[in-house]
Write a protein that holds these residues in place. Structure first.
Motif, PDB file in Angstrom:
ATOM      1  N   TYR A 190       1.835   1.115  -3.564  1.00 23.40           N
ATOM      2  CA  TYR A 190       1.994   1.338  -5.016  1.00 23.40           C
ATOM      3  C   TYR A 190       0.364   2.350  -4.521  1.00 23.40           C
ATOM      4  O   TYR A 190      -0.068   1.607  -3.655  1.00 23.40           O
ATOM      5  N   PHE A 191      -0.756   2.477  -5.529  1.00 17.21           N
ATOM      6  CA  PHE A 191      -2.045   2.510  -5.437  1.00 17.21           C
ATOM      7  C   PHE A 191      -2.708   1.552  -6.256  1.00 17.21           C
ATOM      8  O   PHE A 191      -3.095   0.915  -7.249  1.00 17.21           O
ATOM      9  N   LYS A 208       3.685   3.736  -7.249  1.00 15.34           N
ATOM     10  CA  LYS A 208       3.655   5.650  -6.891  1.00 15.34           C
ATOM     11  C   LYS A 208       5.007   6.313  -7.296  1.00 15.34           C
ATOM     12  O   LYS A 208       5.849   5.287  -6.728  1.00 15.34           O
ATOM     13  N   SER A 239       0.564  -1.700  -0.066  1.00 11.87           N
ATOM     14  CA  SER A 239       0.467  -0.169   0.623  1.00 11.87           C
ATOM     15  C   SER A 239       0.607   1.147  -0.205  1.00 11.87           C
ATOM     16  O   SER A 239       0.210   2.406  -0.176  1.00 11.87           O
ATOM     17  N   ASP A 276       4.331  11.106  -3.951  1.00 12.15           N
ATOM     18  CA  ASP A 276       3.017  10.163  -3.519  1.00 12.15           C
ATOM     19  C   ASP A 276       3.550   9.983  -1.969  1.00 12.15           C
ATOM     20  O   ASP A 276       2.936  10.180  -1.264  1.00 12.15           O
ATOM     21  N   CYS A 310      -2.356  -3.090  -9.268  1.00 14.60           N
ATOM     22  CA  CYS A 310      -1.907  -1.542  -8.483  1.00 14.60           C
ATOM     23  C   CYS A 310      -1.120  -0.839 -10.124  1.00 14.60           C
ATOM     24  O   CYS A 310      -0.852  -1.384 -10.383  1.00 14.60           O
ATOM     25  N   LYS A 311      -0.906   0.286  -9.654  1.00 11.51           N
ATOM     26  CA  LYS A 311      -0.117   0.878 -10.356  1.00 11.51           C
ATOM     27  C   LYS A 311       0.981   2.163  -9.626  1.00 11.51           C
ATOM     28  O   LYS A 311       1.152   2.361  -7.993  1.00 11.51           O
ATOM     29  N   GLU A 318      -5.892  -0.389  -7.116  1.00 12.65           N
ATOM     30  CA  GLU A 318      -7.017  -0.050  -8.130  1.00 12.65           C
ATOM     31  C   GLU A 318      -8.370  -1.363  -7.576  1.00 12.65           C
ATOM     32  O   GLU A 318      -9.401  -0.510  -7.707  1.00 12.65           O
TER      33      GLU A 318
END
Length: 153
Positions: free
Chosen positions: A16-17, A125, A13, A129, A122-123, A19
């Motif tokens: 990554y973001f 960060k 967490s 960020d 995930c994307k 989704e």
């Protein structure tokens, strides 16, 4: 019914973001199941790989079960196949190939008598960020401390 969590990927967490989340079964051996029941697993550096229309969990550490004797000759970090529906796999493959998503394991847990892995699309960060997330966490901690002090007085 509560799920008993075995292992959590805490850095996911932060890195990554998240989704979309999916629940997947895992192909395991008997000694690995016993080791998981004892809570001896780690998702630290693990990741998912798509090979030949199937998804594999790589580098997940499951400790060798000490009472299995000569039967546990397997590697503790071997590739483990994840069990998902064909529709879910094709959706995941499409997103990973097209839009720069990555597939990350989040946690391993028991659901009834079955062992499941929660994976997420995930994307990544960026550094700014991550700095923002650290700053928000520090502010939240400071507020919690202040509220706790006011309640204790």
């Amino acid at each position: 019914m509560t799920d008993k969590i075995i292992a959590v990927n805490k850095s996911a967490s932060f890195e990554y973001f998240i989704e979309e989340r999916y629940q997947a079964g895992v192909v395991l051996e008997g000694a690995e199941v016993k080791s998981l029941r004892a809570g001896k697993a780690s998702l630290g550096e693990s990741f998912c790989e798509i090979r030949g229309g199937e998804i594999f969990l790589k580098n997940m550490h499951i400790a060798v079960y000490d009472k299995s004797g000569a039967f546990s000759t397997r590697d503790s970090r071997r590739d483990r196949k994840l069990l998902l529906n064909r529709i879910e796999i094709s959706k995941i493959v499409g997103k990973v190939n097209e839009r720069g998503y990555t597939l990350v394991p989040l946690k391993v847990y028991f659901k009834d008598a079955l062992i499941k892995v929660e994976i997420a699309l995930c994307k990544g960060k960026h550094t700014y960020d991550k700095r923002k997330a650290i700053a928000e966490r520090d502010v939240r901690r400071a507020l919690d401390r202040a509220v706790k002090e006011l309640n204790n007085q």
